[in-house]
Motif scaffolding. Structure first.
Motif: not given
Ligand SMILES: Cc1cc2nc3c(=O)[nH]c(=O)nc-3n(C[C@H](O)[C@H](O)[C@H](O)COP(=O)(O)O)c2cc1C
Length: 366
Positions: A36-38, A69-71, A312-316, A334-338
């Motif tokens: 999820p990413m806002c 879908v984001e928070c 888990a997410s975090g630098e994957i 869970f993959v985020g920024r990538a």
């Molecule tokens: C732009 C942005 C928005 C984010 N919004 C949320 C969110 O809505 N809910 C949440 O739990 N984490 C949020 N995060 C954290 C990501 O979901 C993720 O856990 C975090 O970026 C680490 O994963 P990554 O290293 O793959 O990016 C957000 C991160 C970013 C960069």
């Protein structure tokens, strides 16, 4: 059945991330999921916009087993900003339905993360002057944040201490939002219980200083968070999976430890939570920040005893990370920024032939 739903040539351990995972009656076609990413791009009252359609549409075509879908706030005063998505009225449900239908049609499974921001509520959007570290007061369009105790997050407003009436209202809001998420067509529901949001604030002795039944030792501090999860379960169909994103620890002296959080995870599993999504830190700015690859996934094996599936997410951010993480550390990632950098990141990480994995509409590009 596995071979029916995954596209890569083998199901050896090294490719486990691409095999399906079944949670209750929902089968996720693979274990590489969008975090999820806002987007801070909702219209005034929290309804999804064309930005959300384009953003989630591109990721739905990107080979992910789940698009989260984001928070999304359960009530207006539980938003972080005025641009957050919401799920408390029919117009929002209709807007979310556009997203779930599109994600499903294009080929992924739609999930939504519900949020209750607590003391991290009523601040600016990241690209505005105020930013996320500056409170927006009620006379400038913000609202009074609520939290377990009147202890502010750095730069934000001093929250009001939640009363039992506030708590009852929030539990009703959560149950209603879970029903709304089902009506909108989501297949998996996640509660944001990490990053210093209200669920996390209740659990942590650094943010919960209450002396009533919602404060005290860990068991007492868990009472309201577990009630939040029961409220969601009451509004969410039995056949659909429920997830909670939790911190694996607070990463600060005097805060929640991994041992505490394994107790919380077992409590969540007993309340009907099917998936624990591990995060860490972020309750206070002084908390240590982890940045090495797989930093949250590394906690995974410690949480297996909860009985829930673990993600888990975090630098994957590479195919090698996927193979390292699944199944040895976690059941899914869970993959985020990538995925912000590249909606087709998962298709590239899959490392199979384009003819097998890319959308057929794009195959002439290879
Ligand atoms: C732009 C942005 C928005 C984010 N919004 C949320 C969110 O809505 N809910 C949440 O739990 N984490 C949020 N995060 C954290 C990501 O979901 C993720 O856990 C975090 O970026 C680490 O994963 P990554 O290293 O793959 O990016 C957000 C991160 C970013 C960069």
């Amino acid at each position: 059945m596995r071979d029916d739903v995954h596209h890569c040539g083998t199901t050896t351990g090294a490719r486990a991330a691409w095999t399906p995972l079944r949670l209750r009656d929902v089968t996720l076609p693979n274990r590489v999921w969008m975090s999820p990413m806002c987007q801070y791009s909702a219209e005034g009252d929290g309804t999804p916009t064309d930005w959300h359609l384009a953003h989630y549409g591109a990721r739905a075509a990107g080979g992910l087993g789940l698009v989260t879908v984001e928070c999304t706030a359960v009530a207006p005063d539980m938003r972080t900003t005025v641009r957050d998505l919401g799920l408390w009225n029919d117009q929002q449900i209709a807007g979310h339905r556009r997203l779930t239908e599109m994600i499903t049609t294009i080929g992924s499974v739609p999930a939504v993360q519900l949020g209750v921001a607590g003391r991290k509520s009523s601040h600016g959007v990241p690209w505005d002057n105020a930013g996320t570290r500056s409170a927006i007061p009620p006379d400038e369009g913000g609202w009074q944040p609520l939290a377990p105790s009147p202890v502010p997050f750095a730069g934000l407003a001093v929250p009001a201490e939640m009363s039992s009436a506030d708590g009852e209202r929030l539990l009703d809001d959560l149950e209603r939002a879970a029903r709304a998420a089902h009506r909108a067509g989501y297949q998996l529901l996640e509660l944001h219980g990490a990053n210093g949001y209200l669920f996390h604030e209740f659990l942590s002795p650094l943010a919960n200083h209450r002396t009533d039944e919602w404060g005290g030792d860990l068991r007492a501090r868990m009472r309201f968070p577990l009630a939040m999860v029961r409220a969601l379960r009451a509004g969410w169909p039995e056949e659909k999976p429920l997830a909670v994103r939790i911190p694996a620890e607070d990463l600060l002296d005097g805060g929640l430890t991994v041992e505490d959080m394994t107790v919380v995870a077992a409590g969540l599993s007993a309340c009907g939570v099917d998936l624990i999504d591990l995060s860490s830190g972020a309750l206070v700015p002084e908390a240590r920040r982890l940045s090495e690859p797989l930093h949250n996934a590394q906690y995974g094996p410690l949480f297996r005893a909860s009985g829930a599936a673990i993600a888990a997410s975090g630098e994957i951010s590479s195919a090698a990370h996927l193979d390292e993480a699944v199944p040895a550390l976690v059941d899914a990632v869970f993959v985020g920024r990538a995925l912000l950098r590249d909606p087709y990141w998962a298709l590239r990480a899959k490392d199979s032939s384009p003819a097998e994995s890319w959308p057929r509409q794009y195959r002439r590009a290879f």
